[in-house]
Design a protein around this motif. Structure first.
Motif, PDB file in Angstrom:
ATOM      1  N   LEU A   1       3.437 -24.465  -9.616  1.00  0.00           N
ATOM      2  CA  LEU A   1       3.764 -23.242  -8.892  1.00  0.00           C
ATOM      3  C   LEU A   1       3.971 -22.084  -9.858  1.00  0.00           C
ATOM      4  CD1 LEU A   1       6.180 -24.542  -6.117  1.00  0.00           C
ATOM      5  CD2 LEU A   1       3.812 -23.774  -5.870  1.00  0.00           C
ATOM      6  N   TRP A   2       3.291 -20.968  -9.573  1.00  0.00           N
ATOM      7  CA  TRP A   2       3.329 -19.778 -10.422  1.00  0.00           C
ATOM      8  C   TRP A   2       3.606 -18.548  -9.572  1.00  0.00           C
ATOM      9  CZ3 TRP A   2       2.434 -20.833 -15.618  1.00  0.00           C
ATOM     10  CH2 TRP A   2       1.877 -22.093 -15.890  1.00  0.00           C
ATOM     11  N   LYS A   3       4.105 -17.495 -10.216  1.00  0.00           N
ATOM     12  CA  LYS A   3       4.255 -16.193  -9.589  1.00  0.00           C
ATOM     13  C   LYS A   3       3.440 -15.166 -10.365  1.00  0.00           C
ATOM     14  CE  LYS A   3       8.824 -16.450  -7.416  1.00  0.00           C
ATOM     15  NZ  LYS A   3      10.165 -15.808  -7.322  1.00  0.00           N
ATOM     16  N   LEU A   4       2.937 -14.188  -9.646  1.00  0.00           N
ATOM     17  CA  LEU A   4       2.204 -13.097 -10.278  1.00  0.00           C
ATOM     18  C   LEU A   4       3.070 -11.842 -10.274  1.00  0.00           C
ATOM     19  CD1 LEU A   4      -1.364 -13.595  -8.781  1.00  0.00           C
ATOM     20  CD2 LEU A   4      -0.463 -14.415 -10.962  1.00  0.00           C
ATOM     21  N   GLU A   5       3.313 -11.329 -11.460  1.00  0.00           N
ATOM     22  CA  GLU A   5       4.088 -10.095 -11.593  1.00  0.00           C
ATOM     23  C   GLU A   5       3.130  -8.953 -11.918  1.00  0.00           C
ATOM     24  OE1 GLU A   5       7.231  -8.043 -14.691  1.00  0.00           O
ATOM     25  OE2 GLU A   5       7.213 -10.226 -14.489  1.00  0.00           O
ATOM     26  N   LYS A   6       3.066  -7.972 -11.034  1.00  0.00           N
ATOM     27  CA  LYS A   6       2.113  -6.883 -11.194  1.00  0.00           C
ATOM     28  C   LYS A   6       2.548  -5.952 -12.322  1.00  0.00           C
ATOM     29  CE  LYS A   6      -0.623  -3.753  -8.392  1.00  0.00           C
ATOM     30  NZ  LYS A   6      -1.542  -4.154  -7.349  1.00  0.00           N
ATOM     31  N   ILE A   7       1.649  -5.719 -13.299  1.00  0.00           N
ATOM     32  CA  ILE A   7       1.914  -4.792 -14.395  1.00  0.00           C
ATOM     33  C   ILE A   7       1.396  -3.402 -14.046  1.00  0.00           C
ATOM     34  CG2 ILE A   7       1.456  -4.261 -16.823  1.00  0.00           C
ATOM     35  CD1 ILE A   7       3.333  -6.624 -16.423  1.00  0.00           C
ATOM     36  N   ASN A   8       0.161  -3.339 -13.575  1.00  0.00           N
ATOM     37  CA  ASN A   8      -0.447  -2.088 -13.124  1.00  0.00           C
ATOM     38  C   ASN A   8      -1.570  -2.458 -12.149  1.00  0.00           C
ATOM     39  OD1 ASN A   8      -2.660  -2.887 -14.773  1.00  0.00           O
ATOM     40  ND2 ASN A   8      -1.799  -1.797 -16.529  1.00  0.00           N
ATOM     41  N   THR A   9      -2.464  -1.551 -11.909  1.00  0.00           N
ATOM     42  CA  THR A   9      -3.529  -1.832 -10.941  1.00  0.00           C
ATOM     43  C   THR A   9      -4.544  -2.849 -11.443  1.00  0.00           C
ATOM     44  OG1 THR A   9      -4.784   0.065 -11.785  1.00  0.00           O
ATOM     45  CG2 THR A   9      -3.348   0.449  -9.882  1.00  0.00           C
ATOM     46  N   THR A  10      -4.485  -3.186 -12.734  1.00  0.00           N
ATOM     47  CA  THR A  10      -5.480  -4.080 -13.330  1.00  0.00           C
ATOM     48  C   THR A  10      -4.907  -5.428 -13.738  1.00  0.00           C
ATOM     49  OG1 THR A  10      -6.685  -2.167 -14.183  1.00  0.00           O
ATOM     50  CG2 THR A  10      -7.211  -4.297 -15.166  1.00  0.00           C
ATOM     51  N   PHE A  11      -3.688  -5.464 -14.297  1.00  0.00           N
ATOM     52  CA  PHE A  11      -3.172  -6.671 -14.941  1.00  0.00           C
ATOM     53  C   PHE A  11      -1.917  -7.223 -14.266  1.00  0.00           C
ATOM     54  CE2 PHE A  11      -5.562  -4.508 -18.319  1.00  0.00           C
ATOM     55  CZ  PHE A  11      -6.376  -5.549 -18.740  1.00  0.00           C
ATOM     56  N   TYR A  12      -1.784  -8.575 -14.397  1.00  0.00           N
ATOM     57  CA  TYR A  12      -0.621  -9.306 -13.907  1.00  0.00           C
ATOM     58  C   TYR A  12      -0.067 -10.184 -15.022  1.00  0.00           C
ATOM     59  CZ  TYR A  12      -2.213  -8.233  -9.140  1.00  0.00           C
ATOM     60  OH  TYR A  12      -2.608  -7.603  -7.996  1.00  0.00           O
ATOM     61  N   ARG A  13       1.202 -10.516 -14.914  1.00  0.00           N
ATOM     62  CA  ARG A  13       1.767 -11.626 -15.678  1.00  0.00           C
ATOM     63  C   ARG A  13       1.729 -12.865 -14.794  1.00  0.00           C
ATOM     64  NH1 ARG A  13       7.442 -10.932 -17.410  1.00  0.00           N
ATOM     65  NH2 ARG A  13       6.993 -12.276 -19.188  1.00  0.00           N
ATOM     66  N   ILE A  14       1.448 -14.028 -15.390  1.00  0.00           N
ATOM     67  CA  ILE A  14       1.421 -15.296 -14.661  1.00  0.00           C
ATOM     68  C   ILE A  14       2.638 -16.091 -15.105  1.00  0.00           C
ATOM     69  CG2 ILE A  14       0.077 -17.363 -14.143  1.00  0.00           C
ATOM     70  CD1 ILE A  14      -2.434 -15.832 -15.007  1.00  0.00           C
ATOM     71  N   ILE A  15       3.617 -16.225 -14.231  1.00  0.00           N
ATOM     72  CA  ILE A  15       4.931 -16.758 -14.588  1.00  0.00           C
ATOM     73  C   ILE A  15       5.160 -18.095 -13.893  1.00  0.00           C
ATOM     74  CG2 ILE A  15       7.418 -16.317 -14.553  1.00  0.00           C
ATOM     75  CD1 ILE A  15       6.740 -13.327 -14.496  1.00  0.00           C
ATOM     76  N   HIS A  16       5.568 -19.092 -14.664  1.00  0.00           N
ATOM     77  CA  HIS A  16       5.877 -20.412 -14.121  1.00  0.00           C
ATOM     78  C   HIS A  16       7.185 -20.341 -13.360  1.00  0.00           C
ATOM     79  CE1 HIS A  16       6.684 -24.891 -14.446  1.00  0.00           C
ATOM     80  NE2 HIS A  16       5.482 -24.809 -13.905  1.00  0.00           N
ATOM     81  N   VAL A  17       7.162 -20.760 -12.098  1.00  0.00           N
ATOM     82  CA  VAL A  17       8.326 -20.601 -11.233  1.00  0.00           C
ATOM     83  C   VAL A  17       9.526 -21.393 -11.735  1.00  0.00           C
ATOM     84  CG1 VAL A  17       9.219 -21.016  -8.906  1.00  0.00           C
ATOM     85  CG2 VAL A  17       6.919 -20.079  -9.211  1.00  0.00           C
ATOM     86  N   ALA A  18       9.306 -22.635 -12.124  1.00  0.00           N
ATOM     87  CA  ALA A  18      10.425 -23.514 -12.487  1.00  0.00           C
ATOM     88  C   ALA A  18      11.128 -23.092 -13.772  1.00  0.00           C
ATOM     89  CB  ALA A  18       9.929 -24.958 -12.611  1.00  0.00           C
ATOM     90  N   THR A  19      10.392 -22.531 -14.717  1.00  0.00           N
ATOM     91  CA  THR A  19      10.972 -22.237 -16.029  1.00  0.00           C
ATOM     92  C   THR A  19      11.100 -20.750 -16.332  1.00  0.00           C
ATOM     93  OG1 THR A  19       8.799 -22.291 -17.115  1.00  0.00           O
ATOM     94  CG2 THR A  19      10.015 -24.376 -16.958  1.00  0.00           C
ATOM     95  N   GLY A  20      10.348 -19.903 -15.614  1.00  0.00           N
ATOM     96  CA  GLY A  20      10.345 -18.486 -15.922  1.00  0.00           C
ATOM     97  C   GLY A  20       9.495 -18.133 -17.128  1.00  0.00           C
ATOM     98  N   SER A  21       8.829 -19.114 -17.706  1.00  0.00           N
ATOM     99  CA  SER A  21       7.941 -18.855 -18.843  1.00  0.00           C
ATOM    100  C   SER A  21       6.626 -18.252 -18.350  1.00  0.00           C
ATOM    101  CB  SER A  21       7.669 -20.154 -19.608  1.00  0.00           C
ATOM    102  OG  SER A  21       8.860 -20.657 -20.176  1.00  0.00           O
ATOM    103  N   ALA A  22       5.926 -17.536 -19.245  1.00  0.00           N
ATOM    104  CA  ALA A  22       4.711 -16.836 -18.852  1.00  0.00           C
ATOM    105  C   ALA A  22       3.531 -17.289 -19.686  1.00  0.00           C
ATOM    106  CB  ALA A  22       4.906 -15.323 -18.992  1.00  0.00           C
TER     107      ALA A  22
END
Length: 281
Positions: free
Chosen positions: A103-124
């Motif tokens: 399970l991952w979360k996507l954190e929007k940086i801008n209109t082009t890029f995201y961070r891909i963050i692991h839900v359980a650990t918060g690591s990216a």
């Protein structure tokens, strides 16, 4: 104080809904090529392990979790394997026994890029050290930013030169023979294999012949390019400027002094690491 607390809670709740809504709208369930902002490499999987590659046009399916709308799973479109992480160690598998690993979360940086963050650990996911990793990163690091291309990239043919890290010599074709030289001929063409993940063909522009493997030996000649013998993988090594070139039988293109061959190798050997420089037609 009670009213201030309630107002703050409402603001936080609205922000959370906004993030989830943005992700739900921006990332529909369709294949994506996922490219890193820092190294320009693509997220891929080789023999069951997530890694980086200069070519992987198969894409990833972005699957939303039914119970958590802001959480996703990343499934490789060709291999069917999911991207997972266990204590910041990355792996890919068709079956994830512990749901939290994938399970991952996507954190929007801008209109082009995201961070891909692991839900359980918060690591990216990031490429800060030149290879794929999952650990704590700062939001502003380009190495942790990823672009999701909605359409599968076309199978573009590009020119390339290969310079060995150990000998500082270039891979060249000479009278229909493959050799190394201090002078770059700039005469190789990389052709992605349609429908085959992270597989390429390497063709000599001068003589129009392909690099291939025959009984563990490196050769160049006329061969059906759809055959496995003429297919190669390019694997990222720790230094972001170098790659390893692997045959379908998992032998590595190697250049020791006065010797060019295919061998089984250790990951740290400079003889099997190549600097790849691209040029346009």
């Amino acid at each position: 104080m009670i009213h201030k607390t309630i107002n703050k809670s409402i603001i936080v709740f609205v922000l959370c809904l906004t993030v989830s809504f943005l992700l739900a709208q921006d990332i529909p369930n369709t294949p994506y090529v996922i490219t890193n902002r820092w190294t320009k490499d693509k997220l891929c999987t080789i023999t069951g392990w997530p890694t980086m590659s200069i070519v992987d046009e198969a894409g990833w399916m972005v699957e939303k979790d039914n119970t958590q709308p802001d959480q996703i799973r990343l499934k490789h479109a060709v291999s069917g394997q999911y991207l997972g992480s266990f204590y910041d160690s990355l792996y890919s598998s068709a079956v994830i026994t512990d749901k939290s690993h994938a399970l991952w979360k996507l954190e929007k940086i801008n209109t082009t890029f995201y961070r891909i963050i692991h839900v359980a650990t918060g690591s990216a996911l990031n490429t800060e050290l030149g290879h794929l990793a999952c650990n704590k990163t700062l939001r502003g690091w380009f190495s942790g930013h990823w672009r999701f291309d909605k359409e599968i990239l076309p199978h573009k043919v590009v020119g390339a030169s290969f310079k060995n890290r150990w000998t500082n010599k270039f891979l060249v074709d000479s009278n229909a023979n493959v050799v190394v030289s201090k002078i770059d001929s700039g005469s190789w063409v990389i052709e992605p294999m349609p429908g085959v993940t992270n597989s390429i063909r390497i063709r000599s522009l001068g003589v129009g012949k392909y690099l291939f493997e025959e009984n563990g030996m490196l050769k160049i000649g006329t061969i059906d390019p759809s055959l496995p013998a003429a297919q190669w993988q390019i694997e990222k090594v720790l230094n972001r400027d170098y790659y390893r070139i692997i045959s379908k039988s998992y032998l590595y293109l190697n250049n020791e002094p006065n010797k060019l061959n295919l061998i089984a190798t250790q990951p740290g050997w400079w003889q099997t690491q190549w600097q790849v420089t691209f040029w346009k037609f």
